[in-house]
Design a protein around this motif. Structure first.
Motif, PDB file in Angstrom:
ATOM      1  N   ASP A   1       0.862  -1.190   0.000  1.00  0.00           N
ATOM      2  CA  ASP A   1       0.000   0.000   0.000  1.00  0.00           C
ATOM      3  C   ASP A   1       0.893   1.233   0.000  1.00  0.00           C
ATOM      4  OD1 ASP A   1      -1.961   1.890   0.242  1.00  0.00           O
ATOM      5  OD2 ASP A   1      -2.544   1.341   2.289  1.00  0.00           O
ATOM      6  N   THR A   2       1.474   1.517  -1.146  1.00  0.00           N
ATOM      7  CA  THR A   2       2.442   2.612  -1.208  1.00  0.00           C
ATOM      8  C   THR A   2       1.788   3.978  -1.009  1.00  0.00           C
ATOM      9  OG1 THR A   2       2.263   2.604  -3.631  1.00  0.00           O
ATOM     10  CG2 THR A   2       4.080   1.353  -2.647  1.00  0.00           C
ATOM     11  N   ASP A   3       0.471   4.081  -1.223  1.00  0.00           N
ATOM     12  CA  ASP A   3      -0.213   5.351  -0.967  1.00  0.00           C
ATOM     13  C   ASP A   3      -0.127   5.728   0.510  1.00  0.00           C
ATOM     14  OD1 ASP A   3      -0.920   5.633  -3.615  1.00  0.00           O
ATOM     15  OD2 ASP A   3      -2.934   4.814  -3.367  1.00  0.00           O
ATOM     16  N   ALA A   4      -0.035   4.714   1.371  1.00  0.00           N
ATOM     17  CA  ALA A   4       0.061   4.982   2.811  1.00  0.00           C
ATOM     18  C   ALA A   4       1.486   5.290   3.240  1.00  0.00           C
ATOM     19  CB  ALA A   4      -0.478   3.789   3.599  1.00  0.00           C
ATOM     20  N   LEU A   5       2.445   5.036   2.366  1.00  0.00           N
ATOM     21  CA  LEU A   5       3.852   5.289   2.702  1.00  0.00           C
ATOM     22  C   LEU A   5       4.216   6.729   2.341  1.00  0.00           C
ATOM     23  CD1 LEU A   5       5.452   1.935   1.483  1.00  0.00           C
ATOM     24  CD2 LEU A   5       4.681   2.539   3.788  1.00  0.00           C
ATOM     25  N   THR A   6       3.548   7.644   2.994  1.00  0.00           N
ATOM     26  CA  THR A   6       3.782   9.064   2.759  1.00  0.00           C
ATOM     27  C   THR A   6       5.110   9.476   3.406  1.00  0.00           C
ATOM     28  OG1 THR A   6       2.645   9.711   4.793  1.00  0.00           O
ATOM     29  CG2 THR A   6       1.298   9.498   2.776  1.00  0.00           C
ATOM     30  N   ASP A   7       5.577  10.646   3.036  1.00  0.00           N
ATOM     31  CA  ASP A   7       6.820  11.144   3.633  1.00  0.00           C
ATOM     32  C   ASP A   7       6.708  11.229   5.144  1.00  0.00           C
ATOM     33  OD1 ASP A   7       7.921  11.308   1.133  1.00  0.00           O
ATOM     34  OD2 ASP A   7       7.783  13.492   0.975  1.00  0.00           O
ATOM     35  N   ASP A   8       5.559  11.709   5.647  1.00  0.00           N
ATOM     36  CA  ASP A   8       5.386  11.848   7.093  1.00  0.00           C
ATOM     37  C   ASP A   8       5.356  10.487   7.775  1.00  0.00           C
ATOM     38  OD1 ASP A   8       5.337  14.588   6.893  1.00  0.00           O
ATOM     39  OD2 ASP A   8       3.153  14.756   6.998  1.00  0.00           O
ATOM     40  N   ALA A   9       4.627   9.534   7.185  1.00  0.00           N
ATOM     41  CA  ALA A   9       4.534   8.199   7.783  1.00  0.00           C
ATOM     42  C   ALA A   9       5.891   7.529   7.824  1.00  0.00           C
ATOM     43  CB  ALA A   9       3.530   7.346   7.014  1.00  0.00           C
ATOM     44  N   LEU A  10       6.646   7.661   6.744  1.00  0.00           N
ATOM     45  CA  LEU A  10       7.962   7.035   6.691  1.00  0.00           C
ATOM     46  C   LEU A  10       8.952   7.729   7.613  1.00  0.00           C
ATOM     47  CD1 LEU A  10       8.270   6.239   2.884  1.00  0.00           C
ATOM     48  CD2 LEU A  10       8.035   4.613   4.762  1.00  0.00           C
ATOM     49  N   ALA A  11       8.847   9.031   7.732  1.00  0.00           N
ATOM     50  CA  ALA A  11       9.747   9.753   8.636  1.00  0.00           C
ATOM     51  C   ALA A  11       9.564   9.272  10.073  1.00  0.00           C
ATOM     52  CB  ALA A  11       9.500  11.254   8.545  1.00  0.00           C
ATOM     53  N   THR A  12       8.318   9.021  10.449  1.00  0.00           N
ATOM     54  CA  THR A  12       8.040   8.516  11.794  1.00  0.00           C
ATOM     55  C   THR A  12       8.576   7.101  11.965  1.00  0.00           C
ATOM     56  OG1 THR A  12       6.041   9.873  11.982  1.00  0.00           O
ATOM     57  CG2 THR A  12       6.210   7.959  13.435  1.00  0.00           C
ATOM     58  N   ALA A  13       8.276   6.249  10.992  1.00  0.00           N
ATOM     59  CA  ALA A  13       8.692   4.845  11.089  1.00  0.00           C
ATOM     60  C   ALA A  13      10.200   4.688  11.083  1.00  0.00           C
ATOM     61  CB  ALA A  13       8.073   4.048   9.950  1.00  0.00           C
ATOM     62  N   MET A  14      10.887   5.528  10.305  1.00  0.00           N
ATOM     63  CA  MET A  14      12.329   5.379  10.138  1.00  0.00           C
ATOM     64  C   MET A  14      13.137   6.204  11.135  1.00  0.00           C
ATOM     65  SD  MET A  14      12.368   3.255   7.667  1.00  0.00           S
ATOM     66  CE  MET A  14      14.117   3.253   7.325  1.00  0.00           C
ATOM     67  N   SER A  15      12.479   6.884  12.054  1.00  0.00           N
ATOM     68  CA  SER A  15      13.180   7.759  12.992  1.00  0.00           C
ATOM     69  C   SER A  15      14.239   6.978  13.782  1.00  0.00           C
ATOM     70  CB  SER A  15      12.182   8.384  13.965  1.00  0.00           C
ATOM     71  OG  SER A  15      12.840   9.211  14.907  1.00  0.00           O
TER      72      SER A  15
ATOM     73  N   LEU B   1      11.421   3.450  -1.478  1.00  0.00           N
ATOM     74  CA  LEU B   1      10.793   4.438  -0.607  1.00  0.00           C
ATOM     75  C   LEU B   1      11.420   4.432   0.785  1.00  0.00           C
ATOM     76  CD1 LEU B   1       7.044   3.937  -1.618  1.00  0.00           C
ATOM     77  CD2 LEU B   1       8.526   5.871  -2.219  1.00  0.00           C
ATOM     78  N   LEU B   2      11.730   3.250   1.309  1.00  0.00           N
ATOM     79  CA  LEU B   2      12.345   3.176   2.636  1.00  0.00           C
ATOM     80  C   LEU B   2      13.777   3.703   2.619  1.00  0.00           C
ATOM     81  CD1 LEU B   2       9.792   1.490   3.188  1.00  0.00           C
ATOM     82  CD2 LEU B   2      11.199  -0.021   4.590  1.00  0.00           C
ATOM     83  N   ILE B   3      14.529   3.355   1.593  1.00  0.00           N
ATOM     84  CA  ILE B   3      15.891   3.888   1.469  1.00  0.00           C
ATOM     85  C   ILE B   3      15.851   5.406   1.369  1.00  0.00           C
ATOM     86  CG2 ILE B   3      17.899   4.026  -0.057  1.00  0.00           C
ATOM     87  CD1 ILE B   3      17.350   1.066  -0.769  1.00  0.00           C
ATOM     88  N   ARG B   4      14.961   5.908   0.537  1.00  0.00           N
ATOM     89  CA  ARG B   4      14.811   7.358   0.355  1.00  0.00           C
ATOM     90  C   ARG B   4      14.519   8.053   1.681  1.00  0.00           C
ATOM     91  NH1 ARG B   4      10.274  10.666  -0.689  1.00  0.00           N
ATOM     92  NH2 ARG B   4      10.751  12.524  -1.954  1.00  0.00           N
TER      93      ARG B   4
END
Length: 267
Positions: A75-89, A127-130
């Motif tokens: 579900d790449t639509d849910a992998l927004t910049d904000d969501a990924l920033a939180t997850a990858m913190s 997306l995760l690497i980015r």
């Protein structure tokens, strides 16, 4: 007073080479991913188990003292910049492992299946690497480890989507290595042959069907024909190699693909 960086460094010299590191492993609740989670945690890392399987991820995280990220990477639509920033913190070790398989001749391969495999196994890692690189660059440390496959460097019939995705992941990993080198970030692939996991066990049934042979003959006649060592790879063997690539000892290892295929790719 000892600062946190010095304390983490001292811990790493006392037998915990990944102490103070935060790792995230996709598809971490089972199979290769679970072995990687255990290997990283055993070496001192705090590991985030990222998986669609909340119950499995929770059980493993409790076992190793980690945490979870329940996520559907398709579900790449849910992998927004904000969501990924939180997850990858705080993540400084990223292991892209999540994968699925479908086996069919190209003319019978469903376009939706092809799309889903490339989304999960190539677009999501991008997306995760980015999302991870900016903080890794700021810290002057990062490890990107992509669980590829012998199918990232060799092809097999009936696996058009999987082979395409793994070849793409190998390329993405090399580009990441070239861009990240000046910032203390390495990027490598681990490319095992057939690993003893539920994904491979499911393939035995599918391979028997598509080749018209009994399931008992799939390993000897299909899966292990090209390998010099006639056995499946154990998940723990993959986990050990990933853990080494995550360590300070591997600081000069980047842009590489480490095969663990029993000699398949030597042909």
């Amino acid at each position: 007073m000892t600062d946190l960086t010095t304390a983490a460094s001292n811990s790493r010299t006392e037998g915990q080479p990944l102490a103070g590191r935060r790792a995230l492993v996709t598809g971490g609740a089972s199979g290769i991913g679970a072995a990687v989670v255990r290997a990283l945690a055993a070496r001192g890392a705090h590991v985030v188990v990222a998986d669609i399987d909340t119950a499995g991820a929770t059980a493993l995280a409790e076992e190793v003292g980690g945490s979870i990220w329940t996520v559907n990477l398709m579900d790449t639509d849910a992998l927004t910049d904000d969501a990924l920033a939180t997850a990858m913190s705080g993540v400084d070790i990223l292991v892209n492992n999540a994968g699925i398989q479908r086996i069919n001749p190209i003319q019978d391969f469903k376009p939706a299946d092809f799309h889903n495999i490339l989304t999960l196994m190539l677009e999501a890692p991008f997306l995760l690497i980015r999302a991870a690189l900016p903080q890794m660059y700021a810290a002057k440390f990062g490890r990107i480890i992509n669980v590829s496959s012998v199918h990232g460097i060799r092809a097999s019939p009936f696996k058009s989507a999987y082979v395409s995705a793994k070849h793409g992941l190998e390329g993405l990993s090399k580009v990441t290595a070239l861009e990240g080198g000046a910032h203390g970030v390495t990027s490598n692939c681990v490319a095992p042959g057939y690993v003893r996991t539920p994904l491979v066990e499911k393939q035995i049934t599918d391979q028997a069907l598509v080749h018209g042979i009994p399931e008992a003959e799939v390993l000897s006649k299909i899966m292990l024909t090209e390998s010099a060592i006639k056995r499946l790879v154990e998940p723990e063997e993959v986990g050990s190699l990933v853990a080494w690539l995550a360590s300070d000892d591997a600081a000069m290892v980047t842009g590489s693909s480490y095969t663990m295929d029993g000699g398949w790719s030597a042909r």
